[in-house]
Enzyme design. Structure first.
Site, PDB file in Angstrom:
ATOM      1  N   CYS A  49       0.850  -1.192   0.000  1.00  9.19           N
ATOM      2  CA  CYS A  49       0.000   0.000   0.000  1.00  9.19           C
ATOM      3  C   CYS A  49       0.887   1.243   0.000  1.00  9.19           C
ATOM      4  O   CYS A  49       1.876   1.293   0.721  1.00  9.19           O
ATOM      5  CB  CYS A  49      -0.900   0.023   1.239  1.00  9.19           C
ATOM      6  SG  CYS A  49      -2.105  -1.316   1.283  1.00  9.19           S
ATOM      7  N   ALA A  50       0.519   2.236  -0.806  1.00  4.84           N
ATOM      8  CA  ALA A  50       1.280   3.491  -0.821  1.00  4.84           C
ATOM      9  C   ALA A  50       1.109   4.222   0.504  1.00  4.84           C
ATOM     10  O   ALA A  50       2.050   4.797   1.033  1.00  4.84           O
ATOM     11  CB  ALA A  50       0.821   4.364  -1.980  1.00  4.84           C
TER      12      ALA A  50
END
Length: 161
Positions: A49-50
């Site tokens: 996940c960013a």
């Protein structure tokens, strides 16, 4: 309290404008039960996940029949908290076989998320779903469950991750 998936789907259908839909996702994220600070651990962090995303998994054996898997989560991004809430509406409180048989991506497509999320958000959402399913596989395979931390991540899942 989180609304059920059917209500979320109806509300999305009612909202024509994507700005309104994003606001609704943010509102869903605000409805999430808070994740205590001690659950913001590396073991609970979702990879891929960013934004920063934490997912805590516990098994509820109090029901008769098959145990249910319950998820709690958090993120440092408002939209992502909403996506977590959506994933929980699909999966949380269900037995592991149901979780593994459920295609969340079909729900995301029905909502139009594929066309309206950035590639980074889409990858993060995919990572959350993969993590949820990995935890469900772990429960089915008899992974050790720690009452305070949920799934023991030292036990490799089926993919060896």
């Amino acid at each position: 309290m989180q609304p059920p998936l059917d209500e979320i789907l109806d509300n999305f259908e009612f909202l024509d404008d994507w700005d309104d839909r994003y606001r609704y996702l943010i509102e869903l994220g605000r409805m999430l039960d808070p994740l205590p600070g001690e659950a913001h651990t590396e073991a609970n962090k979702v990879r891929g996940c960013a934004s920063q995303v934490w997912l805590e998994t516990t098994v509820d054996r109090s029901r008769s029949g098959e145990p249910a898997i319950v998820f709690r989560g958090d993120s440092d991004a408002h939209i992502v908290r909403g996506l977590i809430a959506l994933a929980f509406a699909i999966y949380s409180g269900r037995p592991a076989p149901d979780i593994l048989a459920t295609d969340a991506h079909a729900v995301f497509q029905k909502l139009g998320l594929g066309e309206h999320l950035t590639p980074q958000r889409s990858n993060g959402l995919r990572s959350m779903v993969e993590r949820i399913k990995s935890d469900a596989r772990g429960v089915l395979e008899g992974a050790a469950v720690n009452a305070s931390a949920g799934i023991d991540r030292r036990t490799p899942d089926a993919d060896g991750l």
